[in-house]
Each structure stands twice: as C-alpha cells, then as structure tokens.
Scaffold this active site. Structure first.
Site, mmCIF file in Angstrom:
data_model
loop_
_atom_site.group_PDB
_atom_site.id
_atom_site.type_symbol
_atom_site.label_atom_id
_atom_site.label_comp_id
_atom_site.label_asym_id
_atom_site.label_seq_id
_atom_site.Cartn_x
_atom_site.Cartn_y
_atom_site.Cartn_z
ATOM 1 N N MET A 1 21.256 14.151 2.904
ATOM 2 C CA MET A 1 21.151 15.099 1.785
ATOM 3 C C MET A 1 22.530 15.692 1.503
ATOM 4 O O MET A 1 22.656 16.756 0.904
ATOM 5 C CB MET A 1 20.139 16.201 2.118
ATOM 6 C CG MET A 1 18.730 15.632 2.324
ATOM 7 S SD MET A 1 17.404 16.822 2.050
ATOM 8 C CE MET A 1 17.805 18.066 3.246
ATOM 9 N N HIS B 1 26.677 13.015 10.662
ATOM 10 C CA HIS B 1 26.439 11.958 9.661
ATOM 11 C C HIS B 1 27.461 10.830 9.834
ATOM 12 O O HIS B 1 27.134 9.652 9.695
ATOM 13 C CB HIS B 1 26.602 12.513 8.246
ATOM 14 C CG HIS B 1 25.584 13.548 7.866
ATOM 15 N ND1 HIS B 1 25.905 14.864 7.663
ATOM 16 C CD2 HIS B 1 24.247 13.444 7.649
ATOM 17 C CE1 HIS B 1 24.817 15.535 7.312
ATOM 18 N NE2 HIS B 1 23.798 14.706 7.310
ATOM 19 N N GLN C 1 10.666 17.601 -0.147
ATOM 20 C CA GLN C 1 10.534 17.928 1.281
ATOM 21 C C GLN C 1 10.826 19.403 1.573
ATOM 22 O O GLN C 1 10.847 19.814 2.716
ATOM 23 C CB GLN C 1 11.407 17.002 2.134
ATOM 24 C CG GLN C 1 12.906 17.220 2.019
ATOM 25 C CD GLN C 1 13.681 16.150 2.784
ATOM 26 O OE1 GLN C 1 13.782 15.004 2.333
ATOM 27 N NE2 GLN C 1 14.214 16.492 3.937
ATOM 28 N N GLY D 1 19.408 10.394 12.657
ATOM 29 C CA GLY D 1 19.853 11.137 13.829
ATOM 30 C C GLY D 1 18.675 11.577 14.691
ATOM 31 O O GLY D 1 17.603 11.912 14.175
ATOM 32 N N LYS E 1 18.599 14.292 16.116
ATOM 33 C CA LYS E 1 18.448 15.736 15.853
ATOM 34 C C LYS E 1 17.120 16.018 15.141
ATOM 35 O O LYS E 1 16.439 16.985 15.425
ATOM 36 C CB LYS E 1 19.649 16.178 15.029
ATOM 37 C CG LYS E 1 19.487 17.407 14.236
ATOM 38 C CD LYS E 1 19.974 18.598 14.974
ATOM 39 C CE LYS E 1 19.830 19.875 14.178
ATOM 40 N NZ LYS E 1 19.304 19.753 12.851
ATOM 41 N N ASP E 2 16.759 15.132 14.191
ATOM 42 C CA ASP E 2 15.462 15.257 13.503
ATOM 43 C C ASP E 2 14.484 14.321 14.212
ATOM 44 O O ASP E 2 14.113 13.269 13.679
ATOM 45 C CB ASP E 2 15.616 14.889 12.024
ATOM 46 C CG ASP E 2 16.466 15.895 11.293
ATOM 47 O OD1 ASP E 2 16.019 17.043 11.152
ATOM 48 O OD2 ASP E 2 17.590 15.561 10.889
ATOM 49 N N GLN F 1 11.174 13.448 12.559
ATOM 50 C CA GLN F 1 11.423 12.658 11.337
ATOM 51 C C GLN F 1 11.644 11.177 11.673
ATOM 52 O O GLN F 1 11.055 10.293 11.055
ATOM 53 C CB GLN F 1 12.641 13.225 10.613
ATOM 54 C CG GLN F 1 13.173 12.333 9.506
ATOM 55 C CD GLN F 1 14.275 13.003 8.701
ATOM 56 O OE1 GLN F 1 13.999 13.822 7.860
ATOM 57 N NE2 GLN F 1 15.523 12.647 8.962
ATOM 58 N N SER G 1 24.578 20.460 12.143
ATOM 59 C CA SER G 1 23.574 20.499 11.083
ATOM 60 C C SER G 1 24.238 21.026 9.825
ATOM 61 O O SER G 1 25.107 21.899 9.888
ATOM 62 C CB SER G 1 22.442 21.445 11.497
ATOM 63 O OG SER G 1 21.695 21.839 10.363
ATOM 64 N N ARG H 1 22.943 22.930 7.871
ATOM 65 C CA ARG H 1 22.526 24.332 7.706
ATOM 66 C C ARG H 1 23.356 25.285 8.563
ATOM 67 O O ARG H 1 23.245 26.509 8.402
ATOM 68 C CB ARG H 1 21.040 24.491 8.016
ATOM 69 C CG ARG H 1 20.150 23.857 6.957
ATOM 70 C CD ARG H 1 18.683 24.169 7.140
ATOM 71 N NE ARG H 1 17.891 23.807 5.978
ATOM 72 C CZ ARG H 1 17.178 22.690 5.852
ATOM 73 N NH1 ARG H 1 17.146 21.802 6.834
ATOM 74 N NH2 ARG H 1 16.487 22.445 4.749
HETATM 75 O O1 PAF Z 1 17.457 13.973 7.389
HETATM 76 C C1 PAF Z 1 17.715 14.146 6.186
HETATM 77 O O2 PAF Z 1 18.821 14.488 5.797
HETATM 78 C C2 PAF Z 1 16.597 13.947 5.163
HETATM 79 O O3 PAF Z 1 15.370 14.374 5.648
HETATM 80 C C3 PAF Z 1 16.504 12.510 4.642
HETATM 81 C C4 PAF Z 1 16.143 11.530 5.742
HETATM 82 C C5 PAF Z 1 17.836 12.101 4.023
HETATM 83 C C6 PAF Z 1 15.429 12.409 3.571
HETATM 84 O O4 PAF Z 1 15.690 13.253 2.499
#
Ligand code: PAF
Length: 287
Positions: free
Chosen positions: A34, A41, A65, A151, A153-154, A157, A189, A191
């Site tokens: 994002m 990243h 999301q 990652g 980290k999530d 996800q 992150s 954030r």
């Molecule tokens: O992890 C993220 O940055 C987002 O959830 C992703 C996988 C790009 C989906 O929008």
C-alpha cells in the site's frame, strides 16, 4: 548501473509490459503494497529479485480493507519517495492504479476466506480480510505473477492468502518473508510514522512481550501462563491498549491450551491512537 524503473497507472499498460517480460522468458514476481515503503518492503523486493526475473511492485491503498473509523484517508501516500526507493531497489515495474481502475462501480464480487478470517484481526477489524483477499486476488489477476511476496509481520494475512490461493487454484507461489525490525526491535510498519518519539518508545513493549513469550514457550511454560505474562507485561506500559495478546496454533490461529508443534504469539495493541500488530513464531526446546 541502476535499472530503469517504469511506473504505470493503467491496467492495459501493466498487462502489456508483463506480457512482454513473459514472452522474453522472464519469471514474474509481485510485491503487493500500500506504499509508504520501508526496509521491510524492500526486503520483499530483494526476495522477489532472487527468485524471479521481472519484479512488479504494486502500490494501492485499498479502501475495502479499511473499516469506517480507520485511517484510509490519512494513510501516508508518498508516491515520489516510494518510486525512488523502488528505483534503487531494482524493481522493474510499479503499478499504482486509481481506486476507480481497480474497483469498477458497482463492484459486486468479493472474496471471503472464512477459515482464518474471524479471529484476531478479523474479530477486531470486521470486513478487513474480505477486502484484503479481494484486492490480492484482483492484483494476482492483473499482474499474473509466478510468485508473490508477503511479510510475516502480517501473519494472519499471509495465512489467509495461502488458503485463498490453494482453495481457488490460483497459479501463484506465495512466499512469506521474515519481519524486518529496527535495531531496538520495533517491527517495521508504514504506520510507525504516526508514532510520536514517546509513543515509539512505548511501542517497543510489543516486541519485548513477544520475546518474553518466546522464552517462556521455549522453557515449556503452559500457554495460559504465557498469555497472562504477555498481558501483564503490556499492561505495565501506560499508553498501551491491548486488542489481543495470545499464543495460537500457527496454522489455525486457534488459541492453544497446551503446547503444540507449531505455535505463534500474536499481539495487536493501540499505542496512543496508532494500532500496531506484531508476532513471533514459537519453538519448544527439545527434550
Ligand atoms: O499488506 C499490505 O500492505 C496489504 O494488506 C496488501 C497485501 C497490499 C493488500 O492491500
């Protein structure tokens, strides 16, 4: 010499460039993001470059999301800086579409992955994983990558995406890459930029708590005791509000009541107004 970076907004251009790379015999790697890129990243880009020949990084702040009271509008969008980072990291193509390109109105189809989407993040952020699964499948359909990089980290996800890919026979290899941390332990992150200097110090409580959990589990402490210690440590910091702090089965994400072979400690907490998540895989000392 730095590779030339191409950044495209249109789906047609994306498809044409990926097609050309594939026709040239290149394996396509995809790093969905994002934006507001950081070293975490870039480590995904490195992994993609090791494994594939043509790396597509997507930058899209995905509205579906984010919950109604979340940070969609204020989410950082430093596109020029991101493009510079992509250039130096050796990304071949950046795809940064507009919302209207990706979600034609009305968008009637969404992807639900009910197997791990109700607990933890799913419980605190209703609809979040539906938005994630939908955009990731869309990005896979647009980029048509051979491999995609996410990652750890999530944690939830990446698990959810692996389920989706398996269930829907999506021909993509999903790779999970280690969480990158600042030298003091804070998980990187996008954030983190919201944190004041004082909050950043307080945020270290998350990685410290995971370390405590990892050590206790190594010593074969019962999960309930570990959970109690995690909460106690986090609560000792004024300014931390816990959403969850738990030890779960690494595959199902169900809370474990006894030690099982694969476990993960997961935390979500608010530091000031910033919601942070972190996790650590747990191993039990043999014997
Ligand atoms: O992890 C993220 O940055 C987002 O959830 C992703 C996988 C790009 C989906 O929008």
């Amino acid at each position: 010499m730095t590779k030339p970076l191409v950044a495209v907004q249109s789906i047609e251009e994306l498809r044409a460039r990926v097609r050309a790379a594939r026709q040239a015999g290149q394996r396509i790697g995809c790093v969905p993001t994002m934006g507001a890129l950081h070293a975490g990243h870039l480590s995904l880009v490195e992994a993609a470059r090791r494994e594939t020949d043509f790396v597509v990084l997507t930058i899209f702040v995905n509205p579906t999301q984010f919950g109604p009271n979340e940070d969609f509008t204020k989410y950082p969008r430093p596109l020029e800086r991101d493009l510079d980072l992509c250039r130096s990291a050796g990304v071949d193509l950046v795809f940064h579409p507009e919302v209207g390109d990706v979600y034609p109105a009305p968008n009637a189809t969404y992807v639900d992955v009910p197997v791990v989407d109700k607990v933890l993040e799913g419980a605190f952020r209703p609809g979040h994983f539906r938005g994630v699964a939908t955009i990731v499948l869309k990005l896979f359909n647009l980029v048509l990558p051979d491999a995609a990089f996410f990652g750890q980290k999530d944690y939830q996800q990446q698990l959810l995406i692996k389920h989706m890919v398996a269930d829907l026979n999506v021909p993509v290899e999903v790779r999970t890459c280690p969480t990158l941390r600042d030298p003091d332990g804070l998980a990187m992150s996008s954030r983190n930029v919201y944190l004041s200097a004082e909050e950043r110090q307080t945020a270290l409580s998350l990685s410290q708590t995971l370390k405590i959990a990892a050590e206790m589990i190594q010593r074969r402490t019962a999960p309930a005791e570990v959970r109690a210690a995690m909460k106690q440590h986090l609560e000792s910091f004024a300014g931390v509000k816990i959403d969850y702090a738990t030890v779960a089965d690494a595959q199902t994400l169900e809370e474990v009541t006894e030690l099982v072979p694969q476990m993960v400690a997961l935390i979500a907490a608010r530091v000031g107004t910033t919601r942070l998540i972190d996790n650590q895989i747990l191993t039990v000392r043999a014997g």
